[in-house]
Design a protein around this motif. Structure first.
Motif, PDB file in Angstrom:
ATOM      1  N   GLN A 161     -21.107  15.660 -12.961  1.00  0.00           N
ATOM      2  CA  GLN A 161     -21.998  16.719 -13.404  1.00  0.00           C
ATOM      3  C   GLN A 161     -23.180  16.827 -12.447  1.00  0.00           C
ATOM      4  O   GLN A 161     -23.668  15.828 -11.921  1.00  0.00           O
ATOM      5  CB  GLN A 161     -22.497  16.456 -14.814  1.00  0.00           C
ATOM      6  CG  GLN A 161     -21.459  16.762 -15.884  1.00  0.00           C
ATOM      7  CD  GLN A 161     -22.066  16.753 -17.262  1.00  0.00           C
ATOM      8  OE1 GLN A 161     -22.599  15.733 -17.693  1.00  0.00           O
ATOM      9  NE2 GLN A 161     -21.992  17.857 -17.953  1.00  0.00           N
TER      10      GLN A 161
ATOM     11  N   GLU B 174     -23.076  23.013  -9.540  1.00  0.00           N
ATOM     12  CA  GLU B 174     -22.772  23.429 -10.923  1.00  0.00           C
ATOM     13  C   GLU B 174     -21.777  24.597 -10.977  1.00  0.00           C
ATOM     14  O   GLU B 174     -21.969  25.585 -11.659  1.00  0.00           O
ATOM     15  CB  GLU B 174     -24.077  23.783 -11.648  1.00  0.00           C
ATOM     16  CG  GLU B 174     -23.975  24.226 -13.111  1.00  0.00           C
ATOM     17  CD  GLU B 174     -23.542  23.169 -14.099  1.00  0.00           C
ATOM     18  OE1 GLU B 174     -22.532  22.511 -13.834  1.00  0.00           O
ATOM     19  OE2 GLU B 174     -24.211  23.012 -15.145  1.00  0.00           O
TER      20      GLU B 174
ATOM     21  N   SER C 284     -20.427  22.684 -16.517  1.00  0.00           N
ATOM     22  CA  SER C 284     -20.188  21.668 -17.538  1.00  0.00           C
ATOM     23  C   SER C 284     -21.471  21.031 -18.047  1.00  0.00           C
ATOM     24  O   SER C 284     -21.476  20.448 -19.131  1.00  0.00           O
ATOM     25  CB  SER C 284     -19.252  20.579 -16.999  1.00  0.00           C
ATOM     26  OG  SER C 284     -19.775  19.991 -15.821  1.00  0.00           O
ATOM     27  N   ARG C 285     -22.543  21.146 -17.302  1.00  0.00           N
ATOM     28  CA  ARG C 285     -23.794  20.568 -17.797  1.00  0.00           C
ATOM     29  C   ARG C 285     -24.701  21.617 -18.433  1.00  0.00           C
ATOM     30  O   ARG C 285     -25.195  21.407 -19.541  1.00  0.00           O
ATOM     31  CB  ARG C 285     -24.545  19.853 -16.667  1.00  0.00           C
ATOM     32  CG  ARG C 285     -25.849  19.225 -17.161  1.00  0.00           C
ATOM     33  CD  ARG C 285     -26.541  18.329 -16.162  1.00  0.00           C
ATOM     34  NE  ARG C 285     -27.755  17.767 -16.739  1.00  0.00           N
ATOM     35  CZ  ARG C 285     -28.656  17.059 -16.064  1.00  0.00           C
ATOM     36  NH1 ARG C 285     -28.460  16.797 -14.780  1.00  0.00           N
ATOM     37  NH2 ARG C 285     -29.733  16.598 -16.672  1.00  0.00           N
ATOM     38  N   PHE C 286     -24.903  22.755 -17.767  1.00  0.00           N
ATOM     39  CA  PHE C 286     -25.842  23.749 -18.281  1.00  0.00           C
ATOM     40  C   PHE C 286     -25.164  24.999 -18.838  1.00  0.00           C
ATOM     41  O   PHE C 286     -25.837  25.973 -19.178  1.00  0.00           O
ATOM     42  CB  PHE C 286     -26.865  24.115 -17.203  1.00  0.00           C
ATOM     43  CG  PHE C 286     -27.842  23.004 -16.937  1.00  0.00           C
ATOM     44  CD1 PHE C 286     -28.944  22.838 -17.755  1.00  0.00           C
ATOM     45  CD2 PHE C 286     -27.635  22.105 -15.904  1.00  0.00           C
ATOM     46  CE1 PHE C 286     -29.840  21.804 -17.543  1.00  0.00           C
ATOM     47  CE2 PHE C 286     -28.523  21.061 -15.682  1.00  0.00           C
ATOM     48  CZ  PHE C 286     -29.633  20.908 -16.503  1.00  0.00           C
TER      49      PHE C 286
ATOM     50  N   ARG D  44     -30.551  24.829 -20.894  1.00  0.00           N
ATOM     51  CA  ARG D  44     -30.643  23.440 -21.348  1.00  0.00           C
ATOM     52  C   ARG D  44     -29.268  22.801 -21.351  1.00  0.00           C
ATOM     53  O   ARG D  44     -28.262  23.458 -21.603  1.00  0.00           O
ATOM     54  CB  ARG D  44     -31.203  23.361 -22.771  1.00  0.00           C
ATOM     55  CG  ARG D  44     -32.621  23.851 -22.933  1.00  0.00           C
ATOM     56  CD  ARG D  44     -33.104  23.510 -24.329  1.00  0.00           C
ATOM     57  NE  ARG D  44     -34.382  24.113 -24.644  1.00  0.00           N
ATOM     58  CZ  ARG D  44     -35.287  23.550 -25.433  1.00  0.00           C
ATOM     59  NH1 ARG D  44     -35.051  22.366 -25.975  1.00  0.00           N
ATOM     60  NH2 ARG D  44     -36.424  24.160 -25.700  1.00  0.00           N
ATOM     61  N   ASP D  45     -29.234  21.497 -21.076  1.00  0.00           N
ATOM     62  CA  ASP D  45     -27.981  20.770 -21.187  1.00  0.00           C
ATOM     63  C   ASP D  45     -27.827  20.245 -22.614  1.00  0.00           C
ATOM     64  O   ASP D  45     -28.632  20.554 -23.495  1.00  0.00           O
ATOM     65  CB  ASP D  45     -27.880  19.650 -20.144  1.00  0.00           C
ATOM     66  CG  ASP D  45     -28.885  18.523 -20.349  1.00  0.00           C
ATOM     67  OD1 ASP D  45     -29.544  18.474 -21.411  1.00  0.00           O
ATOM     68  OD2 ASP D  45     -29.007  17.668 -19.446  1.00  0.00           O
ATOM     69  N   ARG D  46     -26.799  19.446 -22.871  1.00  0.00           N
ATOM     70  CA  ARG D  46     -26.517  18.986 -24.235  1.00  0.00           C
ATOM     71  C   ARG D  46     -27.590  18.056 -24.776  1.00  0.00           C
ATOM     72  O   ARG D  46     -27.710  17.859 -25.991  1.00  0.00           O
ATOM     73  CB  ARG D  46     -25.171  18.267 -24.268  1.00  0.00           C
ATOM     74  CG  ARG D  46     -24.016  19.156 -23.839  1.00  0.00           C
ATOM     75  CD  ARG D  46     -22.695  18.426 -23.899  1.00  0.00           C
ATOM     76  NE  ARG D  46     -21.654  19.182 -23.223  1.00  0.00           N
ATOM     77  CZ  ARG D  46     -20.387  19.206 -23.585  1.00  0.00           C
ATOM     78  NH1 ARG D  46     -19.981  18.489 -24.614  1.00  0.00           N
ATOM     79  NH2 ARG D  46     -19.492  19.906 -22.918  1.00  0.00           N
TER      80      ARG D  46
ATOM     81  N   LEU E 230     -32.985  23.035 -17.066  1.00  0.00           N
ATOM     82  CA  LEU E 230     -32.531  23.018 -15.672  1.00  0.00           C
ATOM     83  C   LEU E 230     -33.700  22.805 -14.720  1.00  0.00           C
ATOM     84  O   LEU E 230     -33.608  22.009 -13.776  1.00  0.00           O
ATOM     85  CB  LEU E 230     -31.812  24.327 -15.342  1.00  0.00           C
ATOM     86  CG  LEU E 230     -31.458  24.538 -13.868  1.00  0.00           C
ATOM     87  CD1 LEU E 230     -30.505  23.467 -13.362  1.00  0.00           C
ATOM     88  CD2 LEU E 230     -30.873  25.929 -13.639  1.00  0.00           C
TER      89      LEU E 230
END
Length: 401
Positions: free
Chosen positions: A27, A122, A126-128, A151-153, A158
Motif C-alpha cells: 500500500q 496508489e 487500496s489505501r485511500f 481518508r484511509d481505513r 492523504l
C-alpha cells in the motif's frame, strides 16, 4: 538482458512480499512501498537515469541521451497492490521497462527522444479508495484540494500521510510527454485463448466504485423476534445477490468485495453495514444502467426490511479507447505476425493519461491462468522476456523517430 530481468525480479520479490501473508502488501506510503520506491530509485541510478520525484510519491527515471529532443516517450507502471495481491500486477511493467532500457542499450540504440521509466503511486486505490490516484493528480483529473481530504481505513488523511513522508502533494509535470506505453500482465485469459504471448489494448471498460450504506437498529440476537428486526445485513445480503443476477443478465461485471459491519458482534443484530460495489461494463450507459438496477432492488428490499440505504459513487471512470492508429502501428509487422489487439476490463494509469489527451498504448503479457489480484497471479519467465523484447521494440519505434 534475460539475466538482468531475472536478477531484478528476484531482488524485487522479497521487498514487496508481506511477512504476514502469502500475498503482496504494497500500500502507498507504508514501509513496504517506500522500500520498493527506494529499490526503484537505486535501479535508475545504477543505469545513470536522472531521477525525478514529485510530492506525491510518483517517480520517473529519465534516459536523456545527448542530442535527444522533442516529446518524450514514457513507460512504466506502478508498485502498489491490492490487499493480499499478486507479484505481477504493476511490478512487471516497472521491471520490464528497466530491462527494456538495458536491451536497447545492448542493441546500441540511440534514442532521438527522451525515454522515461515511471512509477505511479496508489494505482490500485487500496489505501485511500480512489484508483489511479497518483496519475489522476499528475494528469490534472483530480484537484489536490479534494485528494488531500481522502481518508484511509484508519482515518488518516492523504495529506497527513504524505506529510509524514516529507511529501507536499506537488505533482510531476507531463508537459514534455508525447506518448505513454504501459506494459502489464494480462488480467484475464484472452491471450491464452489466442495462443499469443503478448498483445495490445484496444480499450478499457468503464468502471466505478460505489459505497452502499445500509442502516437499521442494533438489538439482541437472541431476544429480538425475527418479525421485530430492522436488520441491515439482510438488505445487504439481498443486494449482493441482486448485483450478481443483474450483472449476469447484462453480461457485465458486479462485485461486492468489501464490507464493514457495526457493531460487528456475534450476538448482536447490526446497526450498520457498509459495502463497496465494484461495477464494470462495456459502455458508460451500461454501467449507469447496471448500478441503477442494483440500487433500485436494494432500496425496494430496504423498505421491506425497515432499513435505510444511501448509495455514494466514490469513483467512476468512463470508457477509454486507446489510439487505434498507435495500437495498430505497434501491433503490426513483427516476425511472428501482428500482435492481437484486445479490450480489458481492468483500470490502469494508461487510461488516465489517455483521457488526458496523451497518445497511449498498453502491452499485455500472457497470464496462463487469468488469475489476478491474488497470490496465484502468474506469468511464465519466457513470456515475461517476450514482453521485455516487445516493449523494447515499441520504445525503439517511438523514440527513434
Amino acid at each position: 538482458m534475460p539475466d538482468d530481468f531475472e536478477r531484478m525480479w528476484a531482488d524485487l520479490g522479497p521487498v514487496g512480499r508481506s511477512a504476514t501473508s502469502g500475498g503482496y502488501f504494497r500500500q502507498p506510503w507504508t514501509s513496504a512501498e517506500v522500500e520498493l520506491r527506494s529499490w526503484f530509485v537505486a535501479q535508475c541510478e545504477a543505469r545513470g537515469l536522472r531521477v525525478e520525484a514529485d510530492g506525491l510519491g510518483n517517480v520517473v527515471g529519465w534516459w536523456e541521451h545527448p542530442g535527444a529532443s522533442g516529446p518524450a516517450v514514457l513507460t512504466g507502471s506502478h508498485l502498489d497492490s491490492v490487499l493480499d495481491g499478486g507479484a505481477y500486477d504493476g511490478p512487471l511493467g516497472v521491471v520490464s521497462a528497466l530491462a527494456a532500457v538495458d536491451a536497447l542499450r545492448d542493441r546500441g540504440f540511440v534514442p532521438a527522444r527522451p525515454i522515461g521509466v515511471s512509477v505511479f503511486a496508489e494505482e490500485e486505490g487500496s489505501r485511500f479508495g480512489l484508483a489511479c490516484l497518483g496519475s489522476r493528480l499528475v494528469a490534472g483529473a483530480l484537484p489536490w484540494s479534494t485528494a488531500r481530504e481522502l481518508r484511509d481505513r484508519d482515518g488518516v488523511f492523504l495529506g497527513d500521510a504524505l506529510a509524514a513522508e516529507g511529501l507536499d502533494g506537488t505533482p510531476l509535470s507531463l508537459a514534455s510527454v508525447g506518448t505513454f506505453v504501459e506494459l502489464h500482465v494480462e488480467q484475464g485469459r484472452d491471450l491464452v485463448d489466442r495462443g499469443a504471448a503478448v498483445g495490445l489494448a484496444s480499450e478499457i471498460w468503464p468502471h466505478g466504485r460505489y459505497r452502499f450504506d445500509f442502516t437499521g437498529a442494533a438489538n439482541h440476537a437472541g431476544t429480538t423476534r425475527m418479525e421485530d428486526r430492522a436488520d441491515p445485513m439482510l438488505t445487504y445480503a439481498m443486494t449482493a445477490l441482486a448485483a450478481n443476477k443483474q450483472a449476469r443478465l447484462a453480461g457485465q461485471r458486479a462485485t461486492f468485495g468489501r464490507i464493514d459491519v457495526a457493531p460487528n458482534g456475534t450476538n448482536a443484530i447490526p446497526s450498520r453495514v457498509t459495502a463497496w460495489l465494484d461495477a464494470r461494463c462495456s459502455t458508460d450507459a451500461g454501467l449507469a444502467s447496471l448500478v441503477e438496477a442494483i440500487s433500485t432492488q436494494a432500496s425496494d428490499r430496504a423498505s421491506r426490511d425497515g432499513t435505510a440505504l444511501v448509495v455514494t459513487a466514490e469513483s467512476v471512470s468512463s470508457s477509454v479507447a486507446f489510439s487505434p492508429s498507435l495500437a495498430a502501428s505497434i501491433a503490426a509487422d513483427h516476425e511472428g505476425g501482428d500482435w492481437p489487439v484486445i479490450p480489458t476490463q481492468a483500470g490502469h494509469d494508461a487510461g488516465i493519461l489517455s483521457a488526458a489527451g496523451i497518445p497511449t498504448a498498453m502491452l499485455f503479457v500472457r497470464n496462463p491462468t487469468g488469475v489476478s489480484h491474488s497470490p496465484a497471479e502468474h506469468a511464465s519467465m519466457p513470456d515475461c522476456l517476450v514482453g521485455v523484447s516487445a516493449l523494447a521494440d515499441t520504445l525503439e519505434r517511438l523514440a527513434g523517430q
